[in-house]
Design an enzyme around this catalytic site. Structure first.
Site, PDB file in Angstrom:
ATOM      1  N   ASP A 239     -45.484  -7.398 -22.442  1.00  0.00           N
ATOM      2  CA  ASP A 239     -44.049  -7.105 -22.453  1.00  0.00           C
ATOM      3  C   ASP A 239     -43.316  -8.142 -21.610  1.00  0.00           C
ATOM      4  O   ASP A 239     -42.872  -7.871 -20.511  1.00  0.00           O
ATOM      5  CB  ASP A 239     -43.776  -5.693 -21.935  1.00  0.00           C
ATOM      6  CG  ASP A 239     -42.364  -5.221 -22.293  1.00  0.00           C
ATOM      7  OD1 ASP A 239     -41.612  -5.999 -22.899  1.00  0.00           O
ATOM      8  OD2 ASP A 239     -42.029  -4.069 -21.962  1.00  0.00           O
TER       9      ASP A 239
ATOM     10  N   GLY B  42     -31.186   0.016 -19.452  1.00  0.00           N
ATOM     11  CA  GLY B  42     -30.505  -1.175 -18.970  1.00  0.00           C
ATOM     12  C   GLY B  42     -31.229  -1.880 -17.851  1.00  0.00           C
ATOM     13  O   GLY B  42     -30.915  -3.024 -17.530  1.00  0.00           O
TER      14      GLY B  42
ATOM     15  N   SER C 260     -34.382  -2.633 -18.013  1.00  0.00           N
ATOM     16  CA  SER C 260     -35.473  -3.395 -18.610  1.00  0.00           C
ATOM     17  C   SER C 260     -35.399  -4.868 -18.232  1.00  0.00           C
ATOM     18  O   SER C 260     -34.331  -5.481 -18.265  1.00  0.00           O
ATOM     19  CB  SER C 260     -35.430  -3.286 -20.135  1.00  0.00           C
ATOM     20  OG  SER C 260     -36.027  -2.100 -20.569  1.00  0.00           O
TER      21      SER C 260
ATOM     22  N   HIS D 176     -39.633  -6.646 -24.865  1.00  0.00           N
ATOM     23  CA  HIS D 176     -39.014  -5.711 -25.810  1.00  0.00           C
ATOM     24  C   HIS D 176     -37.500  -5.847 -25.859  1.00  0.00           C
ATOM     25  O   HIS D 176     -36.854  -5.236 -26.709  1.00  0.00           O
ATOM     26  CB  HIS D 176     -39.396  -4.264 -25.455  1.00  0.00           C
ATOM     27  CG  HIS D 176     -38.787  -3.775 -24.178  1.00  0.00           C
ATOM     28  ND1 HIS D 176     -39.466  -3.750 -22.986  1.00  0.00           N
ATOM     29  CD2 HIS D 176     -37.556  -3.274 -23.906  1.00  0.00           C
ATOM     30  CE1 HIS D 176     -38.685  -3.258 -22.034  1.00  0.00           C
ATOM     31  NE2 HIS D 176     -37.513  -2.963 -22.573  1.00  0.00           N
TER      32      HIS D 176
ATOM     33  N   SER E  27     -40.757  -2.737 -17.582  1.00  0.00           N
ATOM     34  CA  SER E  27     -41.114  -2.501 -18.977  1.00  0.00           C
ATOM     35  C   SER E  27     -40.510  -1.188 -19.470  1.00  0.00           C
ATOM     36  O   SER E  27     -39.630  -1.178 -20.318  1.00  0.00           O
ATOM     37  CB  SER E  27     -42.634  -2.493 -19.147  1.00  0.00           C
ATOM     38  OG  SER E  27     -43.000  -2.152 -20.467  1.00  0.00           O
TER      39      SER E  27
END
Length: 465
Positions: A234, A317, A319, A204, A334
C-alpha cells in the site's frame, strides 16, 4: 566555621577549573563540527527495530517467539526453554518463556493466508500473548465467521478470534491537502531517487496516472502518481511538477498542526511496544503504540500484507499520512477500523520496504539498498519544528502530513536560536560554560579576600584598649 569556608573555597575553585576544561572542549568540538564537510559525520543510530535482535538471531526462530519493548522500557524476548531464557538475561534483556515458537506462529499465519479470502478480516501475531489474533469486522457473515473459527481451532489453541464493531476500510474521502480524482488523501514523506523529488503516500489513494492538487478547487497542481502498489502493498510515488518541488529546507518536515512540524532525519522499522505518532489532515497529530508487525488486512479492494498494526486512531482523509517516532520515518497510513472518538486499530505500510521497492530514499538521505531500510537512519535533532516561511498543509485545521508545496520551514526552536547567532550559534554553549567558570573563580577569590580581611580584624582587635 573556618573549615566550612575553606571547603567552600576549594569546591568553587575545582568547579571553576572543571568548567573551564569542559567549556574549552565544547568550543573545540563545535568548531570542528562547523568545519566538517557535509555527510562525513557518523550518523547516530536509530531506535532498534527488533529489541534484543542480536540474541534472537543467535537463538533462532525455533527457540524464540518475537520481542518487544516492555513497560519499563527494557527489551523483552519470548523464548521456548529455560536455556534460551538464561542467554537472554546474559544479553541484558528480559526473557518470557512461552509455549509456541516463532516458527509455529508463522505457520499459523501462512495457513490463514492460504485459506479462501474473507473481506473484512485481519490477522497478526501478538508477541506478548504468544498467539495469532484474527479480527473480523461487522461485515463478515455468520457463515464466514463460523468457517474461520473452525480453521482457527484446527490450527491450534493459540489462534484467537475477535469481532470488531467497525469496518476495515482504507482512510479516504476526508478533508486533506492532496486531491486527485475521487480521492482525498494526506501526503506522507518527501523522497527522491537522486534526480527527481516525490511524495511517498498510500497506494490505495490513486492508481498510476492520478493527478494531484494541493487545494480543494484543484487549481494548485502538485504532481502525478508514477508508481505504486495496491493491493499487495500500500504505497505510491507522486512525482512533483517542476514548479511544486518543496524548498530543500522544508523537504524533511512533516506537519503536525498549529504551524508546527517535525524534522524527519532517517527511516527504520518500528518495534512492538514502541510509542509512535501519526499526522493526518483530518484528525491531526495522534499517538499510540505498535501492537504487531507483518500484519495482514483483507480490505474490500484486496489483501495487503506486511503492515504495522497500532493503537493509533485514524479517520477518512488520513490515508497516506506519516507514521514516525523521534524524527524517524516508520510508515504511511493504510487503513483500519474505528475512529478517533471511540478508538480503533490502524495499519501502516512500512516505509523501509516501500522505499526499497521503489528505489527511493528520504530527501536528504542516501538511496535505500534493495530489500530493507536505508541503512543510515539518524537520531532526531529537535522534535519540534515550527513553520518559518509558510503554513504546512492542514496545519491550521489540526494536521498536515508533508512540507508545504514550495514553502519553507525551520528545523526547530533550539536550532533556530543557534542559527540566529550566526557563527557563534555552535560555540555559544561552550562559551557560556567558560563564562560561568570565570564567575566561580572570582567568587572563590572573593571568599579568600573576605577571609583575609576577617583575620586582619580579629588579629588587631586583640590590641585595642
Amino acid at each position: 566555621m573556618r573549615h566550612a569556608r575553606r571547603n567552600l573555597q576549594r569546591i568553587a575553585r575545582l568547579a571553576a577549573v572543571g568548567g573551564l576544561v569542559c567549556g574549552s572542549l565544547m568550543v573545540s568540538d563545535a568548531m570542528a563540527g562547523e568545519n566538517r564537510a557535509p555527510g562525513t559525520g557518523t550518523a547516530p543510530a536509530a531506535p532498534a527495530a527488533a529489541p534484543g535482535g542480536g540474541v534472537v538471531e543467535r537463538l533462532g526462530t525455533s527457540r524464540t517467539a518475537g520481542s518487544w519493548i516492555g513497560d519499563d522500557g527494557r527489551p523483552v524476548v519470548a523464548v521456548t526453554d529455560q536455556g534460551a531464557a538464561a542467554e537472554v538475561r546474559r544479553a541484558g534483556a528480559n526473557p518470557k518463556v512461552v509455549s509456541h515458537s516463532a516458527d509455529e506462529l508463522r505457520s499459523a499465519t501462512e495457513t490463514l493466508r492460504g485459506a479462501p479470502r474473507v473481506t473484512g478480516t485481519a490477522w497478526a501475531v501478538n508477541y506478548r500473548t504468544n498467539e495469532v489474533v484474527v479480527r473480523a469486522d461487522r461485515t463478515v457473515s455468520a457463515s464466514d465467521w463460523s468457517r474461520l473459527t473452525e480453521l482457527a481451532e484446527d490450527i491450534g489453541g493459540f489462534v484467537r478470534m475477535e469481532r470488531s464493531q467497525g469496518t476495515f476500510t482504507t482512510r479516504l474521502n476526508g478533508a486533506a491537502p492532496m486531491f486527485g480524482g475521487a480521492s482525498r488523501c494526506s501526503a506522507g514523506f518527501n523522497v527522491t531517487d537522486g534526480q527527481q523529488s516525490f511524495v511517498l503516500t498510500a497506494g490505495h489513494c490513486g492508481p498510476v496516472g492520478t493527478t494531484w492538487f494541493g487545494d480543494r478547487g484543484r487549481n494548485d497542481r502538485v504532481g502525478s502518481t508514477v508508481a505504486g502498489s495496491f493491493p499487495g502493498g500500500d504505497y505510491s510515488l507522486v512525482r512533483y511538477d517542476e514548479g511544486a518541488v518543496p524548498d530543500p529546507a522544508a523537504a524533511g518536515i512533516v506537519a503536525i498542526g498549529e504551524d508546527r512540524g517535525v524534522r524527519i532525519v532517517g527511516a527504520a522499522d518500528p518495534a512492538v511496544g514502541q510509542e509512535v505518532f501519526r499526522s493526518g489532515s483530518t484528525t491531526g497529530l495522534r499517538s499510540g503504540r505498535v501492537t504487531a508487525l507483518n500484519a495482514t488486512v483483507n480490505y474490500p479492494e484486496g489483501t495487503v500484507g506486511g503492515l504495522i498494526e497500532t493503537t493509533v486512531c485514524a479517520e477518512a482523509g488520513d490515508s497516506g499520512g506519516p507514521l514516525f517516532a523521534q524524527g524517524i520515518a516508520l510508515g504511511v497510513t493504510s487503513g483500519g477500523t474505528g475512529d478517533c472518538d471511540s478508538g480503533g486499530t490502524t495499519y501502516f505500510q512500512p516505509v523501509t520496504s516501500a522505499m526499497a521497492s521503489l528505489g527511493v530514499a528520504l530527501s536528504g538521505q542516501p538511496p535505500a539498498p534493495p530489500g530493507g531500510a536505508d541503512g543510515q537512519p539518524a537520531a532526531p535533532a529537535d522534535p519540534s519544528a515550527p513553520a518559518a516561511g509558510g503554513t504546512a498543509p492542514g496545519a491550521g485545521t489540526g494536521g498536515g502530513a508533508a512540507p508545504p508545496w514550495g514553502g519553507t520551514s525551520g528545523p526547530g526552536i533550539v536550532t533556530d536560536i543557534a542559527a540566529g547567532l550566526g557563527p557563534l550559534g555552535a560555540v555559544a554553549p561552550g562559551v557560556g560554560v567558560i563564562g560561568a567558570s570565570l564567575v566561580l573563580l572570582v567568587v572563590s577569590r572573593w571568599i579568600q579576600t573576605a577571609q583575609g580581611r576577617r583575620n586582619y580584624r580579629e588579629y588587631y582587635s586583640q590590641t585595642w584598649a
